[in-house]
Design a protein around this motif. Structure first.
Motif, PDB file in Angstrom:
ATOM      1  N   PRO A 161       0.834  -1.212   0.000  1.00  0.00           N
ATOM      2  CA  PRO A 161       0.000   0.000   0.000  1.00  0.00           C
ATOM      3  C   PRO A 161       0.865   1.257   0.000  1.00  0.00           C
ATOM      4  CG  PRO A 161       0.049  -0.972   2.192  1.00  0.00           C
ATOM      5  CD  PRO A 161       0.747  -1.943   1.278  1.00  0.00           C
ATOM      6  N   SER A 162       0.299   2.327  -0.519  1.00  0.00           N
ATOM      7  CA  SER A 162       1.002   3.609  -0.494  1.00  0.00           C
ATOM      8  C   SER A 162       1.130   4.094   0.944  1.00  0.00           C
ATOM      9  CB  SER A 162       0.247   4.643  -1.331  1.00  0.00           C
ATOM     10  OG  SER A 162       0.214   4.263  -2.689  1.00  0.00           O
ATOM     11  N   ARG A 163       2.154   4.892   1.188  1.00  0.00           N
ATOM     12  CA  ARG A 163       2.393   5.424   2.531  1.00  0.00           C
ATOM     13  C   ARG A 163       2.212   6.947   2.483  1.00  0.00           C
ATOM     14  NH1 ARG A 163       6.302   1.774   1.290  1.00  0.00           N
ATOM     15  NH2 ARG A 163       8.002   3.273   1.054  1.00  0.00           N
ATOM     16  N   VAL A 164       0.982   7.374   2.709  1.00  0.00           N
ATOM     17  CA  VAL A 164       0.646   8.793   2.634  1.00  0.00           C
ATOM     18  C   VAL A 164       0.874   9.430   4.002  1.00  0.00           C
ATOM     19  CG1 VAL A 164      -1.113  10.472   1.987  1.00  0.00           C
ATOM     20  CG2 VAL A 164      -1.101   8.206   0.912  1.00  0.00           C
ATOM     21  N   PHE A 165       1.576  10.556   4.006  1.00  0.00           N
ATOM     22  CA  PHE A 165       1.916  11.214   5.263  1.00  0.00           C
ATOM     23  C   PHE A 165       0.689  11.891   5.886  1.00  0.00           C
ATOM     24  CE2 PHE A 165       6.194  12.048   2.998  1.00  0.00           C
ATOM     25  CZ  PHE A 165       6.611  10.755   3.268  1.00  0.00           C
ATOM     26  N   PHE A 166       0.708  11.983   7.207  1.00  0.00           N
ATOM     27  CA  PHE A 166      -0.306  12.744   7.931  1.00  0.00           C
ATOM     28  C   PHE A 166      -0.037  14.240   7.729  1.00  0.00           C
ATOM     29  CE2 PHE A 166      -1.747  15.012  11.715  1.00  0.00           C
ATOM     30  CZ  PHE A 166      -3.058  14.567  11.817  1.00  0.00           C
ATOM     31  N   PRO A 167      -1.045  15.070   7.523  1.00  0.00           N
ATOM     32  CA  PRO A 167      -2.489  14.802   7.550  1.00  0.00           C
ATOM     33  C   PRO A 167      -3.081  14.512   6.176  1.00  0.00           C
ATOM     34  CG  PRO A 167      -2.151  17.154   7.492  1.00  0.00           C
ATOM     35  CD  PRO A 167      -0.772  16.531   7.453  1.00  0.00           C
ATOM     36  N   TYR A 168      -2.201  14.328   5.155  1.00  0.00           N
ATOM     37  CA  TYR A 168      -2.710  14.163   3.792  1.00  0.00           C
ATOM     38  C   TYR A 168      -3.433  12.832   3.606  1.00  0.00           C
ATOM     39  CZ  TYR A 168       0.726  17.871   3.399  1.00  0.00           C
ATOM     40  OH  TYR A 168       1.453  19.017   3.608  1.00  0.00           O
ATOM     41  N   ASN A 169      -3.274  11.923   4.571  1.00  0.00           N
ATOM     42  CA  ASN A 169      -3.965  10.640   4.485  1.00  0.00           C
ATOM     43  C   ASN A 169      -5.414  10.722   4.954  1.00  0.00           C
ATOM     44  OD1 ASN A 169      -3.275  11.106   7.140  1.00  0.00           O
ATOM     45  ND2 ASN A 169      -2.715   8.990   7.587  1.00  0.00           N
ATOM     46  N   LEU A 170      -5.840  11.893   5.399  1.00  0.00           N
ATOM     47  CA  LEU A 170      -7.222  12.082   5.836  1.00  0.00           C
ATOM     48  C   LEU A 170      -8.099  12.359   4.616  1.00  0.00           C
ATOM     49  CD1 LEU A 170      -6.604  14.310   8.992  1.00  0.00           C
ATOM     50  CD2 LEU A 170      -6.910  11.820   8.880  1.00  0.00           C
ATOM     51  N   GLU A 171      -9.081  11.516   4.389  1.00  0.00           N
ATOM     52  CA  GLU A 171      -9.910  11.612   3.184  1.00  0.00           C
ATOM     53  C   GLU A 171     -10.650  12.941   3.052  1.00  0.00           C
ATOM     54  OE1 GLU A 171     -13.486   8.944   1.709  1.00  0.00           O
ATOM     55  OE2 GLU A 171     -11.549   7.949   1.420  1.00  0.00           O
ATOM     56  N   PRO A 172     -11.130  13.554   4.141  1.00  0.00           N
ATOM     57  CA  PRO A 172     -11.808  14.854   3.987  1.00  0.00           C
ATOM     58  C   PRO A 172     -10.927  15.912   3.329  1.00  0.00           C
ATOM     59  CG  PRO A 172     -12.321  13.927   6.130  1.00  0.00           C
ATOM     60  CD  PRO A 172     -11.263  13.049   5.528  1.00  0.00           C
ATOM     61  N   LEU A 173      -9.605  15.860   3.582  1.00  0.00           N
ATOM     62  CA  LEU A 173      -8.710  16.827   2.950  1.00  0.00           C
ATOM     63  C   LEU A 173      -8.640  16.607   1.447  1.00  0.00           C
ATOM     64  CD1 LEU A 173      -5.692  17.112   5.433  1.00  0.00           C
ATOM     65  CD2 LEU A 173      -7.627  18.670   5.114  1.00  0.00           C
ATOM     66  N   LEU A 174      -8.658  15.343   1.022  1.00  0.00           N
ATOM     67  CA  LEU A 174      -8.649  15.043  -0.408  1.00  0.00           C
ATOM     68  C   LEU A 174      -9.950  15.525  -1.054  1.00  0.00           C
ATOM     69  CD1 LEU A 174      -7.259  13.773  -2.829  1.00  0.00           C
ATOM     70  CD2 LEU A 174      -8.168  11.543  -2.124  1.00  0.00           C
ATOM     71  N   TYR A 175     -11.041  15.384  -0.336  1.00  0.00           N
ATOM     72  CA  TYR A 175     -12.339  15.864  -0.836  1.00  0.00           C
ATOM     73  C   TYR A 175     -12.290  17.379  -1.049  1.00  0.00           C
ATOM     74  CZ  TYR A 175     -17.315  17.022  -0.892  1.00  0.00           C
ATOM     75  OH  TYR A 175     -18.551  17.515  -1.237  1.00  0.00           O
ATOM     76  N   ILE A 176     -11.732  18.090  -0.078  1.00  0.00           N
ATOM     77  CA  ILE A 176     -11.622  19.551  -0.189  1.00  0.00           C
ATOM     78  C   ILE A 176     -10.712  19.921  -1.358  1.00  0.00           C
ATOM     79  CG2 ILE A 176     -10.766  21.624   0.971  1.00  0.00           C
ATOM     80  CD1 ILE A 176     -11.604  20.307   3.624  1.00  0.00           C
ATOM     81  N   TRP A 177      -9.589  19.197  -1.500  1.00  0.00           N
ATOM     82  CA  TRP A 177      -8.655  19.466  -2.602  1.00  0.00           C
ATOM     83  C   TRP A 177      -9.363  19.351  -3.950  1.00  0.00           C
ATOM     84  CZ3 TRP A 177      -6.839  17.391  -7.050  1.00  0.00           C
ATOM     85  CH2 TRP A 177      -5.642  17.901  -7.560  1.00  0.00           C
ATOM     86  N   ARG A 178     -10.149  18.297  -4.097  1.00  0.00           N
ATOM     87  CA  ARG A 178     -10.848  18.085  -5.363  1.00  0.00           C
ATOM     88  C   ARG A 178     -11.860  19.199  -5.628  1.00  0.00           C
ATOM     89  NH1 ARG A 178     -11.140  12.619  -7.363  1.00  0.00           N
ATOM     90  NH2 ARG A 178     -13.349  12.957  -7.789  1.00  0.00           N
ATOM     91  N   LYS A 179     -12.537  19.647  -4.583  1.00  0.00           N
ATOM     92  CA  LYS A 179     -13.497  20.731  -4.751  1.00  0.00           C
ATOM     93  C   LYS A 179     -12.809  22.024  -5.184  1.00  0.00           C
ATOM     94  CE  LYS A 179     -17.581  19.042  -3.772  1.00  0.00           C
ATOM     95  NZ  LYS A 179     -18.684  19.075  -4.784  1.00  0.00           N
ATOM     96  N   LEU A 180     -11.609  22.236  -4.676  1.00  0.00           N
ATOM     97  CA  LEU A 180     -10.881  23.465  -4.981  1.00  0.00           C
ATOM     98  C   LEU A 180     -10.185  23.427  -6.341  1.00  0.00           C
ATOM     99  CD1 LEU A 180      -9.199  24.215  -1.521  1.00  0.00           C
ATOM    100  CD2 LEU A 180     -11.060  25.506  -2.600  1.00  0.00           C
ATOM    101  N   TYR A 181      -9.619  22.259  -6.702  1.00  0.00           N
ATOM    102  CA  TYR A 181      -8.676  22.247  -7.814  1.00  0.00           C
ATOM    103  C   TYR A 181      -9.010  21.303  -8.966  1.00  0.00           C
ATOM    104  CZ  TYR A 181      -5.812  24.574  -4.279  1.00  0.00           C
ATOM    105  OH  TYR A 181      -5.348  25.436  -3.316  1.00  0.00           O
TER     106      TYR A 181
END
Length: 436
Positions: A161-181
């Protein structure tokens, strides 16, 4: 002088042989694909076998093996580590193995990944997979690539599995990123431009995902609004130059045929591809159909012309007594180790040893690529157009960091070149940056 004439004669002979080889390869491609590429944006595929052939070509254009093949691993079986500032991502197996690959996927699942950046189960994907660019791919092209992947031999390869660093491994942050960019949407042709221009735009902005490397990013990893302005490639060490700046890799002043030659053979009279770009040419660009590579060249020349004033500020050293002494020391190193190939004039030998005088890859604001070339040496890509490239030996076992800094500073400020000086700190940073 005789040596230069001899080398030039070899170059001409090689170009003749290469032209014959390229012509033969081109006619083989035509016999394989026939009229499949009649529509330059949405290839027709009336039977599944043709569809797989088209998909094979499109997967080559998108250079899927570049990420989905680990060093020494099976093609498309994944496992390559992608080092980023957000974590270490392990590329997935995209062979049709049902347990460890995408054998249970269908065309809609594959389209969802490319177009929406979501996995088969709805999980949001991280944009290290370039779906912000792949979203522009047409459904027909997506289906063709999927048909090709499904025709491959299934490879059992359970990747870590990929090793995503904290806090980027939190799915809500990815959701926000997608909404923004992230803005999904298939490529829409510009009706005011030619069919050829639009094909080039589709390949550069979509399937070729050039912006993934050649775009500066903000702190959250999103591409800046101004595309193709260049950046250091995270985890790969090299600097991907701007495709629009006249001071870097902008194509405004180049002839179309010169751009084509560089993209397909990896070398031209004024430039040579190195680092990650050499790999892209070797694995992908050299195999593209002539009409596609020409379309890319036309589009690159256009965006270079339209944005030629976008460039980083130039930084020239003040020629104090100390600086003159440093450049003199660098000149002595150049004379001893570099002049034999690149010549005392810095003009090299056309098509064999690239010129350093007036070379934008030498004088651009980032000295990283020049430093890495001196340290690690290397070859242009082995291609149909340049089957036996001349290489450059590595000098990091010969030079200390101070000597590398001196000779690179000299190269960046000799023969009419003007650019910033390089320090030992720059060399140390470059040494630590080349991780992949």
């Amino acid at each position: 002088m005789k040596s230069i004439q001899y080398e030039s004669k070899i170059y001409i002979q090689r170009k003749i042989v290469s032209a014959c080889s390229f012509a033969a390869s081109f006619f083989i491609l035509l016999s394989l694909f026939g009229s499949v590429f009649a529509d330059p944006i949405q290839p027709a595929h009336h039977i599944s076998n043709q569809n797989r052939l088209v998909g094979s070509y499109l997967a080559r254009v998108g250079n899927c093996i570049g990420c989905h093949t680990a060093r020494g691993g099976d093609l498309f079986a994944g496992g390559r580590e992608m080092h980023t500032s957000f974590g270490i991502f392990i590329t997935p197996n995209i062979t049709p193995d049902k347990e460890t690959g995408i054998g249970n996927w269908d065309k809609s699942d594959f389209w969802r990944a490319l177009h929406q950046g979501e996995s088969r189960n709805g999980r949001m994907l991280y944009p290290v997979f370039p779906y912000p660019q792949y979203t522009k791919i047409t459904r027909k092209d997506s289906d063709a690539i999927f048909d090709y992947l499904m025709s491959l031999k299934p490879i059992v390869n359970e990747n870590a599995p990929s090793r995503v660093f904290f806090p980027y491994n939190l799915e809500p942050l990815l959701y926000i990123w997608r909404k923004l960019y992230f803005k999904k949407g298939v490529f829409k042709p510009d009706l005011s431009k030619s069919k050829e221009w639009n094909r080039g735009a589709y390949l550069v902005e979509g399937l070729g995902h050039c912006n993934s490397c050649h775009s500066s990013r903000n702190l959250l990893g999103a591409s800046q609004k101004t595309k193709h302005i260049g950046k250091k490639m995270t985890g790969m060490g090299w600097y991907a130059p701007s495709l629009i700046s006249r001071l870097e890799a902008g194509s405004r002043g180049l002839e179309i045929n010169e751009i084509i030659e560089l993209l397909t053979s990896g070398i031209s009279k004024n430039a040579v591809a190195s680092g990650h770009m050499a790999t892209v040419i070797r694995q992908s660009l050299q195999f593209m159909l002539p009409q596609d590579i020409r379309a890319i060249a036309i589009y690159l020349k256009y965006i270079g012309r339209e944005n030629s004033d976008i460039a980083p500020a130039e930084s020239f050293p003040v020629l104090s007594k100390k600086v003159r002494s440093q450049l003199s020391e660098g000149g002595k190193i150049y004379t001893k180790y570099c002049e034999g190939c690149h010549q005392s004039s810095g003009r090299g030998i056309p098509g064999i040893y690239p010129p350093l005088a007036g070379n934008r890859s030498v004088t651009m604001s980032s000295p990283l690529n020049t430093i890495l070339s001196v340290m690690h040496g290397g070859f242009p890509p082995t291609t149909i157009g340049n089957p036996r490239p001349y290489g450059m030996p590595p000098f990091q076992q010969i030079f200390h960091d101070k000597e590398i800094a001196l000779v690179v500073s000299y190269i960046r400020n000799a023969w009419g070149n003007h650019s910033s000086l390089v320090t030992e700190i720059d060399i140390e940073r470059s040494r630590n940056s080349n991780r992949d």
